[in-house]
Write an enzyme that holds these catalytic residues in place. Structure first.
Site, PDB file in Angstrom:
ATOM      1  N   HIS A  25      25.596  66.538  -2.489  1.00 44.75           N
ATOM      2  CA  HIS A  25      25.520  67.888  -1.936  1.00 44.75           C
ATOM      3  C   HIS A  25      25.406  68.910  -3.070  1.00 44.75           C
ATOM      4  O   HIS A  25      24.635  69.865  -3.001  1.00 44.75           O
ATOM      5  CB  HIS A  25      26.774  68.199  -1.107  1.00 44.75           C
ATOM      6  CG  HIS A  25      26.798  67.583   0.245  1.00 44.75           C
ATOM      7  ND1 HIS A  25      26.855  66.235   0.449  1.00 44.75           N
ATOM      8  CD2 HIS A  25      26.789  68.159   1.486  1.00 44.75           C
ATOM      9  CE1 HIS A  25      26.885  65.981   1.753  1.00 44.75           C
ATOM     10  NE2 HIS A  25      26.843  67.133   2.403  1.00 44.75           N
ATOM     11  N   ASP A  61      30.300  79.750  47.550  1.00 41.56           N
ATOM     12  CA  ASP A  61      29.694  78.435  47.743  1.00 41.56           C
ATOM     13  C   ASP A  61      28.258  78.532  48.244  1.00 41.56           C
ATOM     14  O   ASP A  61      27.416  77.694  47.893  1.00 41.56           O
ATOM     15  CB  ASP A  61      30.500  77.626  48.768  1.00 41.56           C
ATOM     16  CG  ASP A  61      31.704  76.932  48.163  1.00 41.56           C
ATOM     17  OD1 ASP A  61      31.828  76.912  46.927  1.00 41.56           O
ATOM     18  OD2 ASP A  61      32.529  76.409  48.932  1.00 41.56           O
ATOM     19  N   GLN A 104      38.308  74.913  52.587  1.00 36.33           N
ATOM     20  CA  GLN A 104      37.966  74.075  51.437  1.00 36.33           C
ATOM     21  C   GLN A 104      38.503  72.654  51.579  1.00 36.33           C
ATOM     22  O   GLN A 104      37.920  71.706  51.072  1.00 36.33           O
ATOM     23  CB  GLN A 104      38.502  74.723  50.156  1.00 36.33           C
ATOM     24  CG  GLN A 104      37.848  76.058  49.837  1.00 36.33           C
ATOM     25  CD  GLN A 104      36.333  75.944  49.703  1.00 36.33           C
ATOM     26  OE1 GLN A 104      35.840  75.179  48.886  1.00 36.33           O
ATOM     27  NE2 GLN A 104      35.601  76.685  50.518  1.00 36.33           N
ATOM     28  N   GLU A 116      39.804  75.274  40.339  1.00 34.35           N
ATOM     29  CA  GLU A 116      38.380  75.582  40.459  1.00 34.35           C
ATOM     30  C   GLU A 116      38.151  76.931  41.144  1.00 34.35           C
ATOM     31  O   GLU A 116      37.516  77.831  40.606  1.00 34.35           O
ATOM     32  CB  GLU A 116      37.714  74.462  41.254  1.00 34.35           C
ATOM     33  CG  GLU A 116      36.239  74.675  41.536  1.00 34.35           C
ATOM     34  CD  GLU A 116      35.682  73.650  42.495  1.00 34.35           C
ATOM     35  OE1 GLU A 116      34.449  73.519  42.543  1.00 34.35           O
ATOM     36  OE2 GLU A 116      36.463  72.989  43.219  1.00 34.35           O
ATOM     37  N   HIS A 117      38.634  77.052  42.365  1.00 32.83           N
ATOM     38  CA  HIS A 117      38.506  78.307  43.119  1.00 32.83           C
ATOM     39  C   HIS A 117      39.870  78.972  43.210  1.00 32.83           C
ATOM     40  O   HIS A 117      40.851  78.312  43.567  1.00 32.83           O
ATOM     41  CB  HIS A 117      38.027  78.048  44.556  1.00 32.83           C
ATOM     42  CG  HIS A 117      36.757  77.270  44.661  1.00 32.83           C
ATOM     43  ND1 HIS A 117      36.728  75.952  45.085  1.00 32.83           N
ATOM     44  CD2 HIS A 117      35.470  77.614  44.409  1.00 32.83           C
ATOM     45  CE1 HIS A 117      35.476  75.528  45.092  1.00 32.83           C
ATOM     46  NE2 HIS A 117      34.696  76.518  44.687  1.00 32.83           N
ATOM     47  N   HIS A 119      36.248  69.758  52.703  1.00 33.69           N
ATOM     48  CA  HIS A 119      35.260  69.124  51.822  1.00 33.69           C
ATOM     49  C   HIS A 119      35.425  67.615  51.786  1.00 33.69           C
ATOM     50  O   HIS A 119      34.451  66.872  51.780  1.00 33.69           O
ATOM     51  CB  HIS A 119      35.401  69.677  50.399  1.00 33.69           C
ATOM     52  CG  HIS A 119      34.450  70.779  50.088  1.00 33.69           C
ATOM     53  ND1 HIS A 119      33.139  70.557  49.755  1.00 33.69           N
ATOM     54  CD2 HIS A 119      34.620  72.123  50.043  1.00 33.69           C
ATOM     55  CE1 HIS A 119      32.542  71.710  49.528  1.00 33.69           C
ATOM     56  NE2 HIS A 119      33.411  72.677  49.693  1.00 33.69           N
TER      57      HIS A 119
END
Length: 440
Positions: free
Chosen positions: A412, A352, A250, A318-319, A253
């Site tokens: 109202h 992924d 990862q 995230e992961h 990336h």
């Protein structure tokens, strides 16, 4: 006790970097708002060296992309999209419209209504991330979105055939070759050649994520999906080689992608750190992964599962890959994560690319309040009400009138009073007064 064997870049440095990104994005948004296509073209030339006659691909361009792929490549894309479509359809089928009589004569319900137009950003500058087409375009189409446009930057000076093919197979109605902030802004605000959308989705680098943040409100967004993050939670049931592979898988990336090992074994922590260095010497993407690991990589050692759980929820990554003797402990107890990958037989790369769950997930601790992209993100759950009887309208009106009076909302209250007068046979009821309770 929680101990750090390795820490990443200082938090203040990260904040300074974020400020520079914000300023850059603000300028691009203002320019595209004012100058439309001409601004988009200038940024495309500046950042991507890309200046085609038309950023939108024709049907002939799309067919050319198909023909550039081998039958095996087409088959692989088809297989991946089948998995994503299947799980997305299961999710969509779980979302039911409801209509129920909640009180005699009162009908309440909700309908699930797809967004009308969605713009999907597919990252593709460094790596041709064709999987993002499955995750965004295809999922939007399963949700029922009528108009889905998608865009990806050029790859090495041309449209990437696999990305274009994946977008087309996923069902994109318009396909553009355009990257970066300028693409996201063009879809959101519209230009002379691109009609605006109602919602933006898709991952991207820090600039794309910041553009979505600044455009939120003008359009909807899926979530803040910036540079990818991975947390490996491991004990001595696995080895350092496996942990290192999953961290670097990862980290490659981009140079700002955090990768953290969280373990209750100092022995495993040290083995993993050594393995990371060994693998960086042979990894083809080591130039990016090494910078990411140096600036954002961390190794944290805890004493117990409970401490690891506490730290993992605090990080809200995230992961989260869990490779422990009891991975279900984290499944049953963790509350803050984008997606879990449980056990050594699975990994983030499966999620992924192919297994069927969506890979667009919350980053930067946003998992504290949202999950990842799924069909439900493209759907508005809208309520409605019907009152079928005079008695029901009168009862609701009496309660509503008194509640409005407590809030000093005369207008109202009159909305309620007029219905009590008409449907409750109370023509004498004055304006701007709470109705009396039954029996008074």
């Amino acid at each position: 006790m929680i101990k750090y064997l390795k820490r990443g870049k200082d938090a203040q440095v990260r904040l300074d970097d974020d400020a520079k990104v914000r300023q850059t994005v603000e300028g691009i948004i203002k320019d595209v708002e004012s100058n439309g296509d001409s601004a988009v073209r200038e940024y495309s030339k500046k950042f991507d060296n890309w200046d085609p006659t038309d950023f939108r691909l024709s049907q002939a361009d799309i067919e050319k992309a198909y023909k550039a792929l081998s039958p095996r490549e087409i088959e692989d894309i088809t297989f991946a999209q089948k998995q994503v479509r299947n799980f997305a359809q299961i999710q969509r089928d779980s979302m039911k419209d409801v209509e129920v009589e909640t009180y005699p004569g009162v009908i309440l319900g909700h309908k699930h209504i797809p967004v009308n137009a969605v713009g999907c950003y597919i990252p593709g500058g460094k790596y041709p991330l064709l999987a993002s087409a499955h995750m965004s375009v295809l999922t939007a189409k399963v949700a029922g979105v009528k108009r889905v446009i998608s865009t990806a930057p050029p790859f090495q000076g041309a449209p990437h055939p696999a990305i274009v093919t994946a977008m087309s197979m996923a069902g994109a109605d318009e396909i553009y070759v355009l990257g970066g902030v300028q693409a996201v802004v063009a879809m959101a605000v519209g230009t002379q050649s691109i009609a605006p959308v109602d919602m933006l989705v898709g991952p991207g680098n820090m600039f794309v994520a910041e553009a979505k943040r600044q455009l939120y409100g003008r359009v909807g967004i899926d979530l803040f999906a910036g540079p990818t993050e991975t947390l490996v939670i491991a004990d001595e049931s696995v080895d350092g080689e496996l942990c290192a592979v999953d961290l670097l898988g990862q980290a490659e990336h981009g140079p700002t992608s955090p990768a953290i090992l969280l373990t209750n074994s100092e022995k495993l922590a040290k083995e993993t750190m050594a393995e990371v260095e060994r693998q960086l010497a042979i990894l083809p993407t080591a130039k990016i992964a090494q910078q990411s690991w140096a600036d954002y990589g961390e190794v944290i050692v805890c004493d117990t599962y409970e401490e690891m759980l506490q730290k993992a929820d605090e990080l809200a990554f995230e992961h989260v890959q869990v490779m422990t003797k009891d991975p279900d402990y984290f499944l049953n107890n963790m509350t803050n994560f984008g997606a879990l990958f449980l056990g050594p037989r699975t990994n983030v790369s499966y999620g992924d690319k192919v297994i069927g769950t969506n890979h667009t997930l919350p980053t930067n601790r946003n998992a504290r309040y949202t999950g990842g992209l799924w069909v439900g993100k493209f759907i508005k759950t809208c309520t409605y009400q019907k009152v079928l009887t005079d008695e029901a309208s009168t009862t609701m009106g009496e309660y509503c009138s008194r509640l409005c009076h407590m809030e000093n909302f005369a207008g109202h209250g009159e909305q309620a009073n007029i219905r009590v007068r008409r449907y409750g046979n109370r023509p004498d009821l004055p304006w701007y007064q709470p109705v009396a309770a039954k029996g008074e």
